[in-house]
Structures are given as structure tokens and as C-alpha cells.
Write a protein that holds these residues in place. Structure first.
Motif, PDB file in Angstrom:
ATOM      1  N   UNK A 153       0.818  -1.212   0.000  1.00 56.79           N
ATOM      2  CA  UNK A 153       0.000   0.000   0.000  1.00 56.79           C
ATOM      3  C   UNK A 153       0.851   1.262   0.000  1.00 56.79           C
ATOM      4  N   UNK A 154       2.182   1.100   0.087  1.00 51.21           N
ATOM      5  CA  UNK A 154       3.062   2.274   0.099  1.00 51.21           C
ATOM      6  C   UNK A 154       3.537   2.670  -1.294  1.00 51.21           C
ATOM      7  N   UNK A 155       3.385   1.788  -2.289  1.00 42.70           N
ATOM      8  CA  UNK A 155       3.910   2.076  -3.618  1.00 42.70           C
ATOM      9  C   UNK A 155       3.267   3.315  -4.237  1.00 42.70           C
ATOM     10  N   UNK A 156       1.974   3.469  -4.082  1.00 40.15           N
ATOM     11  CA  UNK A 156       1.290   4.636  -4.666  1.00 40.15           C
ATOM     12  C   UNK A 156       1.736   5.930  -3.977  1.00 40.15           C
ATOM     13  N   UNK A 157       1.738   6.028  -2.632  1.00 37.19           N
ATOM     14  CA  UNK A 157       2.244   7.259  -1.995  1.00 37.19           C
ATOM     15  C   UNK A 157       3.704   7.555  -2.322  1.00 37.19           C
ATOM     16  N   UNK A 158       4.546   6.528  -2.387  1.00 41.59           N
ATOM     17  CA  UNK A 158       5.948   6.755  -2.737  1.00 41.59           C
ATOM     18  C   UNK A 158       6.060   7.260  -4.169  1.00 41.59           C
ATOM     19  N   UNK A 172      -2.436   1.871 -12.060  1.00 43.23           N
ATOM     20  CA  UNK A 172      -3.111   0.689 -11.523  1.00 43.23           C
ATOM     21  C   UNK A 172      -4.592   0.739 -11.881  1.00 43.23           C
ATOM     22  N   UNK A 173      -4.901   0.521 -13.164  1.00 43.58           N
ATOM     23  CA  UNK A 173      -6.259   0.630 -13.674  1.00 43.58           C
ATOM     24  C   UNK A 173      -7.016  -0.680 -13.503  1.00 43.58           C
ATOM     25  N   UNK A 174      -8.327  -0.606 -13.697  1.00 41.90           N
ATOM     26  CA  UNK A 174      -9.145  -1.816 -13.632  1.00 41.90           C
ATOM     27  C   UNK A 174      -8.785  -2.772 -14.755  1.00 41.90           C
ATOM     28  N   UNK A 175      -8.518  -2.245 -15.955  1.00 46.76           N
ATOM     29  CA  UNK A 175      -8.105  -3.106 -17.069  1.00 46.76           C
ATOM     30  C   UNK A 175      -6.799  -3.822 -16.740  1.00 46.76           C
ATOM     31  N   UNK A 176      -5.869  -3.124 -16.097  1.00 46.75           N
ATOM     32  CA  UNK A 176      -4.622  -3.749 -15.693  1.00 46.75           C
ATOM     33  C   UNK A 176      -4.846  -4.841 -14.664  1.00 46.75           C
ATOM     34  N   UNK A 177      -5.759  -4.611 -13.724  1.00 43.51           N
ATOM     35  CA  UNK A 177      -6.060  -5.622 -12.710  1.00 43.51           C
ATOM     36  C   UNK A 177      -6.681  -6.857 -13.348  1.00 43.51           C
ATOM     37  N   UNK A 178      -7.575  -6.650 -14.320  1.00 47.93           N
ATOM     38  CA  UNK A 178      -8.152  -7.788 -15.031  1.00 47.93           C
ATOM     39  C   UNK A 178      -7.077  -8.550 -15.804  1.00 47.93           C
ATOM     40  N   UNK A 179      -6.123  -7.820 -16.390  1.00 49.20           N
ATOM     41  CA  UNK A 179      -5.034  -8.476 -17.094  1.00 49.20           C
ATOM     42  C   UNK A 179      -4.187  -9.333 -16.175  1.00 49.20           C
ATOM     43  N   UNK A 192     -10.532 -17.290  -6.508  1.00 48.86           N
ATOM     44  CA  UNK A 192     -10.203 -15.884  -6.297  1.00 48.86           C
ATOM     45  C   UNK A 192      -9.772 -15.197  -7.582  1.00 48.86           C
ATOM     46  N   UNK A 193      -8.976 -15.889  -8.404  1.00 49.46           N
ATOM     47  CA  UNK A 193      -8.531 -15.289  -9.668  1.00 49.46           C
ATOM     48  C   UNK A 193      -9.725 -15.010 -10.580  1.00 49.46           C
ATOM     49  N   UNK A 194     -10.687 -15.921 -10.615  1.00 47.86           N
ATOM     50  CA  UNK A 194     -11.891 -15.698 -11.418  1.00 47.86           C
ATOM     51  C   UNK A 194     -12.677 -14.495 -10.898  1.00 47.86           C
ATOM     52  N   UNK A 195     -12.724 -14.338  -9.575  1.00 48.64           N
ATOM     53  CA  UNK A 195     -13.481 -13.216  -8.987  1.00 48.64           C
ATOM     54  C   UNK A 195     -12.839 -11.869  -9.286  1.00 48.64           C
ATOM     55  N   UNK A 196     -11.513 -11.847  -9.525  1.00 50.66           N
ATOM     56  CA  UNK A 196     -10.852 -10.583  -9.856  1.00 50.66           C
ATOM     57  C   UNK A 196     -11.435  -9.951 -11.117  1.00 50.66           C
ATOM     58  N   UNK A 253      -0.713  -6.001  -6.650  1.00 50.98           N
ATOM     59  CA  UNK A 253      -1.670  -5.501  -7.632  1.00 50.98           C
ATOM     60  C   UNK A 253      -2.933  -4.959  -6.992  1.00 50.98           C
ATOM     61  N   UNK A 254      -3.482  -5.700  -6.047  1.00 54.19           N
ATOM     62  CA  UNK A 254      -4.738  -5.304  -5.401  1.00 54.19           C
ATOM     63  C   UNK A 254      -4.551  -4.036  -4.579  1.00 54.19           C
ATOM     64  N   UNK A 255      -3.433  -3.958  -3.839  1.00 52.98           N
ATOM     65  CA  UNK A 255      -3.194  -2.765  -3.017  1.00 52.98           C
ATOM     66  C   UNK A 255      -3.096  -1.505  -3.847  1.00 52.98           C
ATOM     67  N   UNK A 256      -2.435  -1.590  -5.004  1.00 53.30           N
ATOM     68  CA  UNK A 256      -2.336  -0.413  -5.863  1.00 53.30           C
ATOM     69  C   UNK A 256      -3.664  -0.103  -6.545  1.00 53.30           C
TER      70      UNK A 256
END
Length: 462
Positions: free
Chosen positions: A43-48, A426-433, A349-353, A295-298
Motif C-alpha cells: 500500500x506504500x507504492x502509490x504514496x511513494x 493501476x487501472x481496472x483493465x490492468x487488474x483484469x489483465x 479468487x482469480x476468477x473473482x478478480x 496488484x490489489x493494493x495499488x
């Protein structure tokens, strides 16, 4: 009293007849230094990135730097623990962790921060193989064939810290900024140094000296660095990095098979197919786990628009689910059922993403975090019990170090994947990918768990 304190300080008090419980706290505290530093960063990657005006493809080097160092550092630390005993390596490693934390707090730019993560990687490499060596020594002393209760305590602590790290990181960042994610290493290292000096026994070395394969280390580190540099930004014009990394890897394998004292004894591993399978399962399981964590945290912050502290709290069910599954199964040394069940839940879980979107309800986000906590609790515990049963007793430190190396290979691959799919943020399309390579790794884990017949005997006579 003075004589007693002197004996305690040098680790020479008479141990109890059963497992020496005084060792448990420093063992656990030292072994969690790496997972807590791994997962708080999720969760620190985005603030950094915002602080240094760096995109996710660059901040991903904070992940890669730590794991490149640990991938090299774990085998080195394992060999040194086997040669010089666990106490010296434990103390030296935890001292380096404190120094790395201070460097991170004072870092003026992103790349100095990456350097602090590299130091953290080397520093946190010692405690886990040291703990496994101490555990083996205690088992031999007490005649305990499979101390599954102590293994479960170590595993539970590591599992909880890994999945609770984002929550802790979010709270620290909310309280004082991302600097606290690095500063927290100072008191943690100090506690390890004090407890290690007071409670860990001196000696325990198998030999007074060991030869170091410096060229092998250089080839191993060079191969990983060049391959990761390519994978972090793959492009046709950068083909030479992949080619050079593969060539260095081939030279590494050739040297390890040729020299008398290799960095990683591939000849021993070649005769241990069940142990190699355990390393492969660890790699696959943690590829999925760390891809989800980072991925999820970002995505929660950029794609869903949630603040850092809340993003950390949303991932808390992952820790709770890991605890809920590890506590009742921890003392059972059987592993095959845990691995199969864990890989099936990972697939779900991967399917639910693929259901995630910018307007996904909070309850779905919480449930998804809990789903990924279940396989994290099952797979790590099962693979550690398998390692304990399969490794040669006199090489337990090196074998444990290689299990962590397999974990870090998974984290390195996850860092490359998040850098590739989050090039535009960290877009939704990227998370789906990201969900698709995660699904592939979970399928391979399921196949490997079902196909390995040697797992049927692990834990039956523990």
C-alpha cells in the motif's frame, strides 16, 4: 545472580527437557522481518510514487530490489548458518535491517530508497534459515521427530504478517507518511538484537570455515538482474538483456556442477525430486499471492479511488482468513490435501478478480481479500512441512534458505507482472489483465499437487 546473567548472555544456561520455548520469540520475530517489509510496501507504492513523481513501472523496483537481494542472500545465509551456526548470522542480519531502515527514512530520491530495500533484502535473509537450524538442533536434542507445533507457530506468524502487512502499512502511512514503513525496522531490529543476544545459544556450527563460490554468486546475481531488467520493461530492442541473462544462467548451472564447493549444490538438488517439487509449488503459490498483494493494493488506491489507510484495512480479511485456516490445520503435518484445497481456492479468487470495477461495493472487496487469505494459509504451511520432511538434516539451513528463495522468485515474477500490466497506472483493465497469469500459476499449482505421489507419505508418521 551475576554468574547466571553471564551464562544467559552467552547462551549457556541448561536447556529444558522439552523444546526450549525461550528460542521461540527471537525465532519468530527474526523470521517475520522479510514478510513484513514485503507486504507493508503493497500500500506504500502509490504514496511513494506520488512523492517522487514515479510511475508504477519504476516503483516496482522497490519490490524487485528487495527480492533480488534475498534471492541471492538466502542461499548464502543458509550455507553460512550451516557452517558457522545460527546465532552469529541472526545478529548480523538483524543489525543490517536496522541500518537499512534508517537509510530508507533519509532517502532523498527513489533510487536511494531502492538501495535501502536491497540492504533490507540481505539483512532479512539470515533469520529464517537460522531459525530452521535452531529448530532442527532442538528436535535432535529432544528426540522430537516432527515438531509440527513449532513449525506451525513459525508459519502462522509469517502468514499473518505477510497478509496483515498491508493493513499495518496503511495505518502507519495514515499516521505519519510512507517514511514510517521504513522507520519501523529500527525498533524491530533492536528487539531482535537484544533477544538474540540473550536467548540464542552460541556455537552450533558444523564447521569453522566454508569456501565461498564468489563467481557462482556473481553469475547467479547477474543472471537474475539482467532477466528482471528485461521483464520489468520487455521490448524487442532490449533482447540482449534476456540473452545475456540466459547465458549467465547457463554458465551458473555449468559452474555449480563443476566446482567442488558450489554456491548452490545443484547435484544434491538433482537427486531430490520431491524437494525440487516443493520449491516449484512454493514458487507458484507465492507468485499468485504476491501478485494479488501488490496488484490489489495499488488498484484499490488508483483504480477504486480509496485512500491508503482504508486500502490497508480492506485487506485485513486476508490476514483473518489465513489465521482462521492455519490455526486448526497447523498441527497436522499432512500436506497434500492442503495444497489441493489451496490451489482450488486460488482459482476461485482469480476468477473473482474479473468482477472488479471502479464501482465495486466494499463488501465484495472485503470478501475477495478473505478468499486469497485461505490458500495463503494452507500452501505456505504445507510446503514448510514438506521441506522439513524431505531435506537432509545436516543441510536444513541451506534447504530452508532455498525455500525462501523460491518464494522470492515468485515475488520477482509478480513485480514484473504488475510493472507490465500497470504501465498506465493501476487501472481496472490492468487488474483484469493480472488475473490471467495468476490463473495460469494457480492451475499449475493444482496440477503439481495432484501429480506428486510423494506427498502422500509426508506427515503420516510425524
Amino acid at each position: 545472580m551475576r554468574r547466571f546473567l553471564r551464562r544467559l548472555r552467552h547462551g549457556r544456561t541448561d536447556p529444558p527437557e522439552g523444546f526450549d520455548r525461550r528460542l521461540l520469540v527471537p525465532m519468530v520475530l527474526g523470521s517475520i522481518l522479510n514478510p513484513v517489509n514485503s507486504s507493508m510496501l503493497a500500500v506504500a507504492l502509490i504514496p511513494i510514487g506520488r512523492a517522487f513523481d514515479a510511475p508504477p513501472a519504476q516503483t516496482a523496483w522497490l519490490v524487485t530490489g528487495l527480492y533480488l537481494a534475498t534471492a541471492v542472500g538466502q542461499p548464502v545465509a543458509g550455507r553460512l548458518v550451516d557452517a558457522f551456526g545460527p546465532r552469529r548470522l541472526y545478529l548480523a542480519g538483524t543489525a543490517l535491517v536496522g541500518c537499512a531502515g534508517l537509510l530508507g527514512v533519509l532517502a532523498p530520491d527513489l533510487w536511494i530508497l531502492v538501495a535501502s530495500r536491497v540492504l533490507l533484502g540481505f539483512g532479512t535473509s539470515a533469520a529464517y534459515p537460522a531459525s530452521m537450524s535452531l529448530l532442527r538442533a532442538e528436535a535432535d536434542r529432544t528426540g522430537t521427530k516432527n515438531p509440527s507445533g513449532v513449525l506451525a507457530a513459525l508459519t502462522l506468524a509469517n502468514q499473518i504478517v505477510t497478509v496483515a502487512g498491508p493493513t499495518l502499512g496503511g495505518l502507519l502511512i495514515g499516521a505519519g507518511g510512507w517514511y514510517l514503513v521504513f522507520a519501523v525496522n529500527v525498533p524491530l531490529a533492536a528487539a531482535c538484537l537484544v533477544l538474540g543476544a540473550l536467548r540464542l545459544p552460541a556455537g552450533g556450527a558444523a564447521a569453522a570455515r566454508t569456501r565461498t563460490d564468489v563467481l557462482g554468486m556473481a553469475l547467479f546475481a547477474g543472471s537474475l538482474t539482467m532477466l528482471m531488467t528485461f521483464l520489468m520493461a520487455p521490448a524487442a530492442q532490449r533482447w540482449y538483456l534476456a540473452a545475456a541473462g540466459a547465458a549467465a544462467g547457463a554458465a551458473f548451472v555449468h559452474r555449480q556442477l563443476a566446482v567442488a564447493h558450489p554456491f548452490i549444490d545443484l547435484r544434491v538438488l538433482g537427486g531430490k525430486l520431491p524437494l525440487l517439487a516443493t520449491y516449484a509449488r512454493q514458487f507458484l503459490a507465492y507468485t499468485v499471492t504476491y501478485t494479488f498483494l501488490y496488484g490489489y493494493g495499488q488498484w484499490l488506491q488508483d483504480g477504486r479511488g480509496i485512500d491508503t489507510a482504508s486500502a490497508g484495512l480492506i485487506q485485513l480479511p486476508m490476514a483473518l482468513a489465513a489465521i482462521a485456516i492455519t490455526v486448526p490445520t497447523g498441527r497436522n503435518p499432512r500436506v497434500r490435501g492442503k495444497l489441493v484445497a489451496g490451489s482450488l481456492v486460488q482459482l476461485a479468487g482469480c476468477a473473482a478478480l474479473l468482477l472488479l470495477g471502479p464501482d465495486s461495493p466494499v463488501w465484495l472487496l472485503l470478501v475477495l481479500a478473505a478468499v486469497f487469505g485461505v490458500p495463503h494459509g494452507l500452501s505456505g504451511l504445507a510446503n514448510q512441512n514438506a521441506l522439513y520432511a524431505q531435506a537432509d538434516p545436516e543441510r536444513i539451513g541451506a534447504s530452508a534458505g532455498l525455500l525462501r528463495t523460491a518464494t522470492y522468485f515468485g515475488a520477482l515474477l509478480s513485480a514484473a507482472a504488475t510493472a507490465a500490466f500497470f504501465q498506465d497506472g493501476a487501472t481496472t483493465a490492468g487488474m483484469h489483465g493480472l488475473a490471467w497469469p495468476m490463473t495460469g500459476a494457480a492451475l499449475l499449482l493444482l496440477a503439481a499437487s495432484l501429480a506428486d505421489r510423494s506427498l502422500r507419505g509426508v506427515g503420516r508418521d510425524g
